[in-house]
Write an enzyme that holds these catalytic residues in place. Structure first.
Site, PDB file in Angstrom:
ATOM      1  N   GLY A 117       0.823  -1.207   0.000  1.00  0.00           N
ATOM      2  CA  GLY A 117       0.000   0.000   0.000  1.00  0.00           C
ATOM      3  C   GLY A 117       0.851   1.249   0.000  1.00  0.00           C
ATOM      4  O   GLY A 117       2.002   1.243   0.442  1.00  0.00           O
ATOM      5  N   HIS A 137      -2.351   7.111   7.193  1.00  0.00           N
ATOM      6  CA  HIS A 137      -1.393   8.040   6.566  1.00  0.00           C
ATOM      7  C   HIS A 137      -2.068   9.363   6.188  1.00  0.00           C
ATOM      8  O   HIS A 137      -1.456  10.416   6.249  1.00  0.00           O
ATOM      9  CB  HIS A 137      -0.791   7.426   5.293  1.00  0.00           C
ATOM     10  N   GLN A 190       2.850  10.046   1.277  1.00  0.00           N
ATOM     11  CA  GLN A 190       4.161   9.382   1.253  1.00  0.00           C
ATOM     12  C   GLN A 190       4.985   9.784   0.034  1.00  0.00           C
ATOM     13  O   GLN A 190       6.188   9.571   0.000  1.00  0.00           O
ATOM     14  CB  GLN A 190       3.994   7.856   1.262  1.00  0.00           C
ATOM     15  N   CYS A 227       6.309  -0.343   6.813  1.00  0.00           N
ATOM     16  CA  CYS A 227       5.868   0.803   6.020  1.00  0.00           C
ATOM     17  C   CYS A 227       7.010   1.251   5.120  1.00  0.00           C
ATOM     18  O   CYS A 227       8.161   1.282   5.546  1.00  0.00           O
ATOM     19  CB  CYS A 227       5.463   1.944   6.964  1.00  0.00           C
ATOM     20  N   LEU A 228       6.677   1.590   3.879  1.00  0.00           N
ATOM     21  CA  LEU A 228       7.714   2.022   2.930  1.00  0.00           C
ATOM     22  C   LEU A 228       8.407   3.305   3.401  1.00  0.00           C
ATOM     23  O   LEU A 228       9.527   3.575   3.001  1.00  0.00           O
ATOM     24  CB  LEU A 228       7.101   2.233   1.543  1.00  0.00           C
ATOM     25  N   HIS A 257      -3.980   0.925   7.653  1.00  0.00           N
ATOM     26  CA  HIS A 257      -2.640   1.537   7.642  1.00  0.00           C
ATOM     27  C   HIS A 257      -2.602   2.738   6.689  1.00  0.00           C
ATOM     28  O   HIS A 257      -2.106   3.813   7.049  1.00  0.00           O
ATOM     29  CB  HIS A 257      -1.628   0.459   7.239  1.00  0.00           C
ATOM     30  N   GLU A 258      -3.150   2.554   5.487  1.00  0.00           N
ATOM     31  CA  GLU A 258      -3.084   3.628   4.475  1.00  0.00           C
ATOM     32  C   GLU A 258      -4.002   4.794   4.838  1.00  0.00           C
ATOM     33  O   GLU A 258      -3.642   5.951   4.635  1.00  0.00           O
ATOM     34  CB  GLU A 258      -3.421   3.079   3.082  1.00  0.00           C
TER      35      GLU A 258
HETATM   36 NI    NI Z   1       2.869   3.117   5.417  1.00  0.00          NI
END
Ligand code: NI
Length: 181
Positions: free
Chosen positions: A46, A136, A51, A90-91, A132-133
């Site tokens: 995701g 953000h 981000q 997480c990226l 999670h997304e």
């Molecule tokens: Ni993330």
């Protein structure tokens, strides 16, 4: 399409609240296409627009069961049910892993790239990714939900153990099937 740079923890943008999309135009299509390409290139499940430095309520989530990437614009979590417990990453926080409890079943309302409303349901990993997304978009990073951080080694151990348990379950099922005959 182009790859976008993924912001890392420490960047202020990751802690800000994103604003809704009001115009469903070429700029949005380009953002979505770039986010999908960036997500695939980084092997994530995701990615949220903040981000990549765009403070708008847009996320893309990979459904690992169908290999399809779901586009969610102005997503809203309508209902949550159950609980799952497992590792998350997480990226934007490379090499950080932790155990997070999330609902096991989530229903999300969102708009597609043409502005049409739809609802989508997620279980397991997909439910986790939706939560999670969406976090953000409100400037919330997953580390706020972590109750136990894991090293890379501990993460590998966790997955190895899960696999072992799964194999045992398979074995038990086969065994009891034979026993019933
Ligand atoms: Ni993330």
């Amino acid at each position: 399409m182009a790859l976008r740079n993924i912001l890392k923890e420490g960047d202020e943008s990751l802690l800000k609240k994103s604003r809704p999309i009001t115009q469903f135009n070429d700029r949005l299509f380009e953002l979505l296409d770039d986010m999908k390409e960036t997500l695939m290139a980084s092997n994530g499940v995701g990615l949220a627009a903040p981000q990549v430095g765009v403070l708008r309520r847009v996320v893309v989530v990979l459904d690992v069961d169908t290999d399809e990437i779901i586009e969610l614009i102005n997503p809203e979590i309508l209902s949550v049910e159950g609980e799952q417990d497992g590792p998350e990453g997480c990226l934007s926080l490379p090499n950080i892993w932790g155990l997070v409890k999330r609902p096991d079943h989530v229903i999300v309302k969102a708009q597609d790239r043409n502005g049409d409303e739809f609802t989508v349901e997620g279980y397991d990993l997909l439910a986790r990714a939706f939560c999670h997304e969406c976090d953000h978009l409100d400037g919330i990073l997953f580390r706020e939900h972590v109750y136990q951080f894991l090293t890379q080694e501990e993460l590998d151990e966790y997955y190895a153990q899960q696999e072992e348990e799964y194999d045992e379950e398979e074995f038990d099922e086969e065994f009891s099937e034979d026993g019933d005959e």
